[in-house]
Design a protein around this motif. Structure first.
Motif, mmCIF file in Angstrom:
data_model
loop_
_atom_site.group_PDB
_atom_site.id
_atom_site.type_symbol
_atom_site.label_atom_id
_atom_site.label_comp_id
_atom_site.label_asym_id
_atom_site.label_seq_id
_atom_site.Cartn_x
_atom_site.Cartn_y
_atom_site.Cartn_z
ATOM 1 N N HIS A 133 35.619 41.399 44.849
ATOM 2 C CA HIS A 133 35.531 40.507 43.691
ATOM 3 C C HIS A 133 34.768 39.217 44.002
ATOM 4 C CE1 HIS A 133 37.985 42.745 40.785
ATOM 5 N NE2 HIS A 133 38.683 43.148 41.834
ATOM 6 N N HIS A 144 30.656 44.821 39.452
ATOM 7 C CA HIS A 144 31.673 45.866 39.266
ATOM 8 C C HIS A 144 31.915 46.124 37.782
ATOM 9 C CE1 HIS A 144 35.118 43.341 38.075
ATOM 10 N NE2 HIS A 144 34.939 42.558 39.116
ATOM 11 N N SER A 167 31.158 38.908 39.532
ATOM 12 C CA SER A 167 32.508 38.659 40.047
ATOM 13 C C SER A 167 32.463 37.651 41.188
ATOM 14 C CB SER A 167 33.109 39.993 40.521
ATOM 15 O OG SER A 167 34.509 39.887 40.705
ATOM 16 N N HIS A 169 35.535 35.644 42.338
ATOM 17 C CA HIS A 169 36.904 35.091 42.373
ATOM 18 C C HIS A 169 37.697 35.704 43.512
ATOM 19 C CE1 HIS A 169 38.675 38.694 40.154
ATOM 20 N NE2 HIS A 169 37.393 38.854 39.937
ATOM 21 N N GLU A 192 40.901 41.444 34.248
ATOM 22 C CA GLU A 192 39.595 40.789 34.070
ATOM 23 C C GLU A 192 39.458 40.089 32.717
ATOM 24 O OE1 GLU A 192 36.745 40.544 36.070
ATOM 25 O OE2 GLU A 192 37.584 41.517 37.837
HETATM 26 MN MN MN Z 1 36.189 40.694 39.365
#
Ligand code: MN
Length: 244
Positions: A133, A144, A167, A169, A192
């Motif tokens: 992520h 993703h 992404s 995080h 998400e």
């Molecule tokens: Mn993510």
């Protein structure tokens, strides 16, 4: 009338700052951006009288005391003063039925504001095997997939059940309060997106659609457009109140 959007900021070495993508994506969607500082005295209630929507931006981790936990060893930077003003702004915006859009830290802040909790670090605390992520790719590039809940507002906005997102995080939503519906998950089960039930517009996403929107990504542009449209409705409601 274009809606005015209040955008939260961060600080760096004594300077307030904001990623250009937040400001540009609001303008691209037809809004007028104004930036909201923190760590100074602000009458959140009066400030929000002057805006038609609130954008909670990305940034550092939310202080775990706001969800009754002590800091995990893997927690990142925290800014207590930023948490404080954003929590006050969120509460005041909800009372005024203002549209709210939370991005990355913003979805986490929304969740915590309404009584939810977070994984302070996905790799250290998530029960299942997580995918990556924190992408090692340019900010505008998707890394993703997410699966979107059929029948949700997000589904209506995006028009698809599966899209690719960027992404950035290391934290994620853990316990989500009942006022929210979870509307998108990654393939590893990480949340998400959420949206508030029975509320004009309160959407949180874990990815960064502002970066993808200014790079002309269709579903990200639609997301900003839906927020600005909701804020336009707010302007019309206010106009009616003034007229009567
Ligand atoms: Mn993510």
């Amino acid at each position: 009338m274009k809606p005015i959007i209040g955008i939260t900021m961060t600080t760096n070495n004594g300077q307030y700052c904001i990623n250009e993508a937040y400001v540009k994506s609001i303008i691209q969607a037809g809004g007028i951006p104004v930036n909201i500082p923190f760590g100074v005295e602000i009458d959140a209630d009066q400030l929000l009288d002057g805006v038609d929507g609130l954008l909670l931006t990305g940034g550092v981790d939310v202080h775990p005391h706001f969800f009754d936990e002590e800091p995990h060893l893997k927690i990142g930077h925290i800014m207590l003063e930023r948490d404080e003003i954003e929590l006050v702004l969120t509460e005041a915006a909800l009372k005024k039925n203002l549209p709210i859009f939370g991005i990355c830290r913003g979805i986490q802040l929304l969740n915590v504001a309404l009584g939810g909790t977070l994984y302070q670090d996905i790799n250290a605390q998530y029960e299942n095997e997580a995918i990556l992520h924190q992408q090692n790719a340019r900010r505008r590039e998707a890394s993703h997939f997410i699966e979107i809940t059929k029948g949700s507002l997000l589904h209506e906005i995006v028009g698809k059940e599966k899209v690719a997102v960027n992404s950035f995080h290391h934290q994620a939503l853990k316990k989500v309060p009942d006022v929210f519906e979870v509307t998108a998950k990654a393939s590893d089960g990480i949340i998400e997106a959420i949206e508030m039930k029975d509320y004009p517009y309160c959407v949180g996403v874990q990815w960064h659609p502002e970066e993808m929107a200014i790079a002309d990504d269709e579903h990200s542009k639609n997301l900003f457009k839906s927020f600005i449209d909701a804020c336009k409705n707010q302007v019309e409601v206010e106009a009616k109140v003034i007229r009567t």
